[in-house]
Design an enzyme around this catalytic site. Structure first.
Site, PDB file in Angstrom:
ATOM      1  N   LYS A  49      -1.984  -3.220  33.199  1.00 40.31           N
ATOM      2  CA  LYS A  49      -1.694  -2.576  34.488  1.00 40.31           C
ATOM      3  C   LYS A  49      -2.704  -3.017  35.543  1.00 40.31           C
ATOM      4  O   LYS A  49      -2.342  -3.343  36.675  1.00 40.31           O
ATOM      5  CB  LYS A  49      -1.734  -1.041  34.341  1.00 40.31           C
ATOM      6  CG  LYS A  49      -0.608  -0.505  33.482  1.00 40.31           C
ATOM      7  CD  LYS A  49      -0.815   0.947  33.052  1.00 40.31           C
ATOM      8  CE  LYS A  49       0.121   1.253  31.887  1.00 40.31           C
ATOM      9  NZ  LYS A  49      -0.234   2.458  31.138  1.00 40.31           N
ATOM     10  N   HIS A  62       0.180   0.677  15.250  1.00 38.47           N
ATOM     11  CA  HIS A  62      -0.621   0.697  16.487  1.00 38.47           C
ATOM     12  C   HIS A  62      -2.119   0.811  16.226  1.00 38.47           C
ATOM     13  O   HIS A  62      -2.876   0.989  17.180  1.00 38.47           O
ATOM     14  CB  HIS A  62      -0.237   1.879  17.372  1.00 38.47           C
ATOM     15  CG  HIS A  62       1.150   1.822  17.921  1.00 38.47           C
ATOM     16  ND1 HIS A  62       1.450   1.265  19.134  1.00 38.47           N
ATOM     17  CD2 HIS A  62       2.319   2.244  17.401  1.00 38.47           C
ATOM     18  CE1 HIS A  62       2.755   1.371  19.356  1.00 38.47           C
ATOM     19  NE2 HIS A  62       3.307   1.959  18.313  1.00 38.47           N
ATOM     20  N   THR A  95      -2.862  -1.265  27.052  1.00 43.36           N
ATOM     21  CA  THR A  95      -1.797  -1.511  28.034  1.00 43.36           C
ATOM     22  C   THR A  95      -2.365  -1.254  29.428  1.00 43.36           C
ATOM     23  O   THR A  95      -1.897  -1.839  30.401  1.00 43.36           O
ATOM     24  CB  THR A  95      -0.584  -0.592  27.783  1.00 43.36           C
ATOM     25  OG1 THR A  95      -1.063   0.720  27.500  1.00 43.36           O
ATOM     26  CG2 THR A  95       0.251  -1.088  26.622  1.00 43.36           C
ATOM     27  N   LYS A 145      -9.099   5.723  30.020  1.00 45.27           N
ATOM     28  CA  LYS A 145      -8.417   5.675  28.719  1.00 45.27           C
ATOM     29  C   LYS A 145      -8.947   6.841  27.902  1.00 45.27           C
ATOM     30  O   LYS A 145      -9.914   7.487  28.320  1.00 45.27           O
ATOM     31  CB  LYS A 145      -8.702   4.354  28.006  1.00 45.27           C
ATOM     32  CG  LYS A 145     -10.192   3.956  27.992  1.00 45.27           C
ATOM     33  CD  LYS A 145     -10.436   2.580  27.390  1.00 45.27           C
ATOM     34  CE  LYS A 145     -10.157   1.431  28.314  1.00 45.27           C
ATOM     35  NZ  LYS A 145      -9.013   0.647  27.938  1.00 45.27           N
ATOM     36  N   ARG A 146      -8.355   7.120  26.726  1.00 41.19           N
ATOM     37  CA  ARG A 146      -8.917   8.165  25.885  1.00 41.19           C
ATOM     38  C   ARG A 146     -10.382   7.856  25.584  1.00 41.19           C
ATOM     39  O   ARG A 146     -10.784   6.692  25.504  1.00 41.19           O
ATOM     40  CB  ARG A 146      -8.122   8.267  24.570  1.00 41.19           C
ATOM     41  CG  ARG A 146      -6.745   8.869  24.733  1.00 41.19           C
ATOM     42  CD  ARG A 146      -6.824  10.265  25.320  1.00 41.19           C
ATOM     43  NE  ARG A 146      -7.400  11.190  24.364  1.00 41.19           N
ATOM     44  CZ  ARG A 146      -6.714  12.111  23.680  1.00 41.19           C
ATOM     45  NH1 ARG A 146      -5.412  12.245  23.864  1.00 41.19           N
ATOM     46  NH2 ARG A 146      -7.310  12.910  22.842  1.00 41.19           N
ATOM     47  N   LYS A 154     -13.843   2.496  22.005  1.00 44.32           N
ATOM     48  CA  LYS A 154     -13.531   2.018  23.364  1.00 44.32           C
ATOM     49  C   LYS A 154     -14.806   1.852  24.187  1.00 44.32           C
ATOM     50  O   LYS A 154     -14.788   1.292  25.270  1.00 44.32           O
ATOM     51  CB  LYS A 154     -12.564   2.983  24.047  1.00 44.32           C
ATOM     52  CG  LYS A 154     -11.184   3.033  23.369  1.00 44.32           C
ATOM     53  CD  LYS A 154     -10.262   4.008  24.072  1.00 44.32           C
ATOM     54  CE  LYS A 154      -8.954   4.255  23.349  1.00 44.32           C
ATOM     55  NZ  LYS A 154      -7.929   3.235  23.577  1.00 44.32           N
TER      56      LYS A 154
HETATM   57  C1  F58 Z   1      -2.601   2.938  21.004  1.00 42.68           C
HETATM   58  N1  F58 Z   1      -2.610   3.975  20.008  1.00 42.68           N
HETATM   59  C2  F58 Z   1      -3.596   1.836  20.709  1.00 42.68           C
HETATM   60  N2  F58 Z   1      -2.553   6.193  19.371  1.00 42.68           N
HETATM   61  O1  F58 Z   1      -4.885   2.385  20.549  1.00 42.68           O
HETATM   62  C3  F58 Z   1      -3.587   0.856  21.871  1.00 42.68           C
HETATM   63  O2  F58 Z   1      -4.432  -0.223  21.598  1.00 42.68           O
HETATM   64  C4  F58 Z   1      -2.169   0.353  22.085  1.00 42.68           C
HETATM   65  O3  F58 Z   1      -2.102  -0.410  23.252  1.00 42.68           O
HETATM   66  C5  F58 Z   1      -1.194   1.508  22.211  1.00 42.68           C
HETATM   67  O4  F58 Z   1      -1.305   2.369  21.098  1.00 42.68           O
HETATM   68  C6  F58 Z   1       0.242   1.045  22.301  1.00 42.68           C
HETATM   69  O5  F58 Z   1       0.520   0.144  21.276  1.00 42.68           O
HETATM   70  C7  F58 Z   1      -2.484   5.269  20.370  1.00 42.68           C
HETATM   71  O6  F58 Z   1      -2.299   5.588  21.539  1.00 42.68           O
HETATM   72  C8  F58 Z   1      -2.534   7.541  19.533  1.00 42.68           C
HETATM   73  O7  F58 Z   1      -2.491   8.072  20.623  1.00 42.68           O
HETATM   74  C9  F58 Z   1      -2.576   8.378  18.294  1.00 42.68           C
HETATM   75  C10 F58 Z   1      -1.350   9.259  18.231  1.00 42.68           C
HETATM   76  C11 F58 Z   1      -1.406  10.202  17.037  1.00 42.68           C
HETATM   77  C12 F58 Z   1      -2.644  10.983  17.040  1.00 42.68           C
HETATM   78  C13 F58 Z   1      -3.876  10.130  17.125  1.00 42.68           C
HETATM   79  C14 F58 Z   1      -3.832   9.197  18.325  1.00 42.68           C
END
Ligand code: F58
Length: 790
Positions: free
Chosen positions: A639, A348, A635, A527-528, A533
């Site tokens: 939406k 990811h 994602t 988003k985060r 971003k």
């Molecule tokens: C996200 N990753 C991607 N990671 O940033 C986003 O582009 C993508 O659409 C999504 O995954 C689904 O494929 C993501 O959310 C985290 O939250 C990590 C989890 C572990 C700790 C650091 C952040």
């Protein structure tokens, strides 16, 4: 189930499950009673699904994920069971506000962001498609922290969704496994033996996940950590009260919090413990179920497919090899092949700092047997694939991406661009060795939650226009296209959007005390908070626009409401500074009478799934502005497009595919491509050059430096200005001029409302492909070899 039946079930649960009389029941009691009444309807399809899976000897899919960001479950279950009218009416007749009852449910926030929410959408689609599947994760006591703002700064508080009983889960005290840590490995004549030095118990909690129209239900099984030793009564009686409770408290630490701060050695160890804890318990459970049906362990890949959601469960590889080799006496090479045939890995992220690696010393200390096996797996890989050794162990670090790759049948990226970059960058060497292993599965979102439930106004219009059945066949939205030329349809589409915006405006007034005009453009970035971003670029645009309006107050500006939402990781200093800046800018802009009614900034705290469900249907403009090459997919972008917002975005992640599908005329593109980003970064003084070329940007940064947003403290945001001028790694400055220009085109486009509505409706009509049902079908066919059992 009729409304009357549901009503009497609610009253029955109120009395007999909660011991409450209707006359004294609080909203919470009603919500719990309604939840149990609905849950009862889930149980029969759930049992049926399990029975059919056994009878049909279907292949099972196991989705291992550290995160499941599921949000609220009650309305989801009601809608999937087709009981929304009955539930609304039953509540009405009981003198309750249905919306208030639904709003009482806390969000299950067992995830950080996109990765965790994707896992939740996948569970919904797996059940809708009738694919026998289990989600496996951790039952965190505290999910993602609650965010509030104190003088504009982010403050984090512990989230405690389990402080009240969770009606959707079933505790399974009989389903528990010991999970070992530390200890030593003895090499005996009959192989290696791991004598774990410590052990905790993983106890299961099951949540049924019901699919669309209640045809199938799968299980989300979450593990909670418990002590193996019993409460130490002798110690307690000696007066050592805390000491007596210590083993229990220590064991429970493992499932206590989502994403513990891993900046300390203790935090790092805890995170690795969490990963092994849930992975080992899940594998033990998967193999127990396997042995209840099959005898030949070598046939595992035929009956079982395991998907690793990122590298967090990557220790599944060595653990499965350990079980096969040490406990089933399968030859090591065969054990590795069987494990590889069973496991798959989704990547990811390409951000180097986000790729997991563990210090070899820590791995050896915590999991000595696994570390030895990782070395042997590395040898095996070098031997069998003309590969160099040390692909997984590098400079004393175990690289979990490489380990997952080497032990995976298939490795996938989450958008076309991301998959392509994976092949060219992080996994280029491994891709050359295994050219058939990497494939793409572009992410998707469940249309049940992200259209049908969150946007009832638009859903009703869609059903009126093209009939029902689109909820589990989202490609049918294409049929809307024929109606986009019809002025009556466009008017109804615009009206639905306006109603959603008015509802959001009421909420924002109630919670934030800020008045916003539903006729203004609702421009949303949620988003985060992360530098890549580029919320910073968005807030620079706010500053530049504020400045421009003040310079030219007579101009007929297009009114905009800028809405931000998102959490910064507690240890991510720059992200927290960005939060602070947005709040400070909002305060200045919203108090400025010169811009009143033309520009308003709102940043409601504690963005979560529930807030997303309110914002997404009300957006006109969706900000998807990451530095090209950095956002794996996104994602949220899907939406918003599905709900009829236009995107202003870069060619990053799944934006590329959204634009291809909705058409370039219906998407506001700006900025550099991923290749151009790499070139641009090599230009010395790229930021200075870009600032000199854009007067709007230059003035916006000067405002920050002058202290326009730090009352009494002019240097408050200087660090961010310095970052922009001297360390602009994410190329905010270099993309700004293009962003500003296209943003003004957006203003212009919004003035022609009918044209805007046509573009928005085309976004909805052409977004059907982004259903997570399509994504899951792709995984099932191309990765898992699994078929629906209905
Ligand atoms: C996200 N990753 C991607 N990671 O940033 C986003 O582009 C993508 O659409 C999504 O995954 C689904 O494929 C993501 O959310 C985290 O939250 C990590 C989890 C572990 C700790 C650091 C952040």
């Amino acid at each position: 189930m009729t409304k009357d039946e549901l009503k009497s079930e609610i009253l029955r649960h109120l009395a007999f499950s909660f011991g409450k009389d209707a006359a004294h029941a609080q909203t919470r009691d009603w919500r719990m009673a309604l939840s149990l009444a609905i849950r009862d309807r889930v149980v029969t399809p759930w049992f049926e699904s399990t029975r059919k899976t056994y009878e049909g000897r279907h292949k099972r899919v196991y989705y291992l994920s550290m995160e499941f960001l599921i949000g609220r479950l009650l309305q989801d279950a009601i809608v999937n069971l087709g009981l929304d009218d009955a539930a609304r009416e039953a509540c009405l007749e009981l003198g309750l506000s249905y919306d208030q009852v639904l709003a009482d449910e806390p969000d299950a926030a067992l995830g950080n962001g996109g990765l965790g929410r994707l896992a939740a959408c996948f569970l919904d689609s797996l059940s809708t498609l009738g694919i026998p599947a289990y989600g496996y994760g951790i039952r965190y006591e505290h999910g993602l922290f609650r965010q509030s703002f104190h003088e504009g700064r982010q403050v984090e508080q512990a989230e405690d969704w389990l402080s009240q009983p969770h009606p959707w889960e079933f505790e399974r005290p009989e389903v528990c496994y010991g999970v070992g840590f530390y200890g030593t490995v003895r090499e005996g004549e009959d192989g290696a033996h791991w004598d774990a030095g410590d052990m905790v118990v993983a106890k299961a909690y099951d949540t049924p996940i019901i699919g669309w129209q209640g045809r199938w239900a799968n299980t989300l099984r979450l593990w909670s950590a418990q002590s193996r030793t019993q409460f130490d009564l002798a110690r307690f009686n000696e007066g050592q009260f805390a000491g007596a409770a210590e083993p229990e408290a220590l064991a429970r630490t493992i499932s206590r919090v989502l994403y513990p701060n891993d900046s300390t050695p203790q935090g790092k160890e805890l995170r690795l413990k969490q990963e092994y804890f849930f992975t080992a318990a899940s594998l033990a459970d998967i193999l127990r179920r396997y042995h209840s049906e099959y005898t030949d362990i070598r046939a595992l890949p035929k009956h079982v497919a395991i998907q690793l959601n990122d590298t967090h469960p990557a220790i599944a590889g060595p653990e499965l090899v350990r079980i096969l080799h040490d406990e089933h006496w399968v030859e090591l090479d065969d054990a590795i092949e069987i494990a590889r045939g069973t496991l798959n890995y989704t990547n990811h992220t390409l951000l180097p700092e986000a790729l997991e690696s563990w210090h070899e010393g820590l791995m050896r200390h915590l999991l000595p047997r696994h570390m030895r096996l990782i070395e042997q797996i590395d040898d095996w890989h070098a031997r069998t694939s003309k590969g160099r050794k040390m692909s997984t162990i590098d400079h004393g670090q175990v690289k979990m991406g490489e380990l997952s790759f080497v032990l995976a049948n298939k490795v996938n990226g989450v958008s076309a661009l991301h998959t392509d970059l994976m092949k060219k960058t992080v996994f280029s060497e491994l891709h050359t060795l295994h050219p058939d292993r990497i494939l793409n599965q572009t992410n998707g979102i469940t249309p049940r939650r992200w259209l049908r439930t969150c946007n009832p106004t638009l859903s009703a219009l869609i059903t009126d226009t093209i009939g029902s059945g689109w909820e589990d066949d989202l490609d049918r939205l294409e049929d809307l296209e024929a109606h986009v030329g019809d002025a009556g349809f466009r008017a109804a589409f615009a009206e639905a959007k306006h109603a959603n915006k008015a509802r959001l405006a009421n909420r924002i007034r109630a919670i934030r005390g800020v008045s916003i005009d539903p006729d203004a453009m609702f421009d949303i970035q949620v988003k985060r908070i992360h530098e890549y971003k580029r919320q910073l670029m968005n807030v620079l645009e706010v500053i530049a626009l504020w400045d421009a309006i003040r310079r030219n107050p007579g101009k007929d500006w297009t009114p905009r409401v800028k809405i931000f939402g998102g959490k910064a990781a507690p240890g991510y200093h720059t992200a927290k500074e960005i939060v602070h800046l947005i709040n400070d800018v909002a305060r200045v802009v919203n108090a400025d009478e010169d811009v009143a009614g033309r520009l308003t900034v709102v940043f409601p705290p504690n963005y979560n799934v529930t807030m997303a469900e309110r914002l997404v249907p009300a957006a006109d403009l969706s900000q998807q502005i990451s530095t090209a090459g950095k956002e794996a997919s996104g994602t949220g972008n899907m939406k918003f497009a599905l709900n009829g917002a236009l995107t202003i975005g870069t060619l990053d992640g799944a934006n590329v595919e959204i634009r291809e599908r909705v058409g370039d005329d219906n998407f506001f593109l700006f900025g550099m491509t991923a290749d151009e980003v790499v070139e641009r970064r090599a230009v010395p003084d790229h930021a200075a050059e870009a600032i000199a070329a854009s007067p709007e940007l230059a003035r916006a940064i000067e405002h920050i430096e002058r202290g326009s947003f730090g009352p009494g403290e002019p240097d408050r945001h200087r660090h961010l200005a310095n970052l922009l001028r001297h360390h602009d790694y994410f190329l905010v400055c270099s993309d700004f001029a293009s962003y500003w220009k296209v943003s003004r085109e957006v203003d212009e486009a919004y003035r022609d409302r009918d044209r805007w509505t046509r573009m928005a409706a085309l976004n909805t009509a052409r977004s059907g492909w982004f259903s997570s049902d399509r994504t899951i079908r792709g995984y099932a066919e191309e990765i898992w070899g699994a078929t629906p059992a209905i």
